[in-house]
Design a protein around this motif. Structure first.
Motif: not given
Length: 111
Positions: A27-37
């Motif tokens: 969940w933390v990784f997917t949230t980070w990816l969404r913020i990054r992109h």
């Protein structure tokens, strides 16, 4: 019996921690990816949390959409004009007229 249950619990601790930590890390990784992109984040009820759109951003989007529509219309007219020019150039009468004009210029230069 309590000692045996505690020892079994201690043996299962790595498995329990993995069952808890892997989904949280995902969940933390997917949230980070969404913020990054730049994808919007959703709250608990599905409302957008990030990025928040302001009235200035909405106005800019509106202006860009209008400009995009104008450019598409202009591109369509340019395509129509190009099709007409291609039709004229590939027409056999154009070649004949061009050859006649070339002969006139060469005859005019000989006199």
């Amino acid at each position: 019996m309590a000692v045996e249950e505690v020892s079994k619990l201690i043996e299962l601790t790595p498995l329990i921690s993995m069952v808890v930590l892997v989904p949280v890390a995902g969940w933390v990784f997917t949230t980070w990816l969404r913020i990054r992109h730049g994808y919007p984040l959703d709250g608990a009820w599905g409302q957008a949390i990030y990025p928040k759109t302001t009235s200035a951003e909405l106005e800019r989007i509106k202006l860009l959409s209008q400009e995009n529509a104008q450019l598409r219309a202009e591109l369509g007219s340019v395509k129509d004009r190009l099709a007409n020019v291609e039709r004229i150039v590939t027409d056999s009468g154009y070649h004949l007229t061009h050859e006649i004009e070339a002969l006139r210029t060469t005859q005019g230069s000989k006199q």
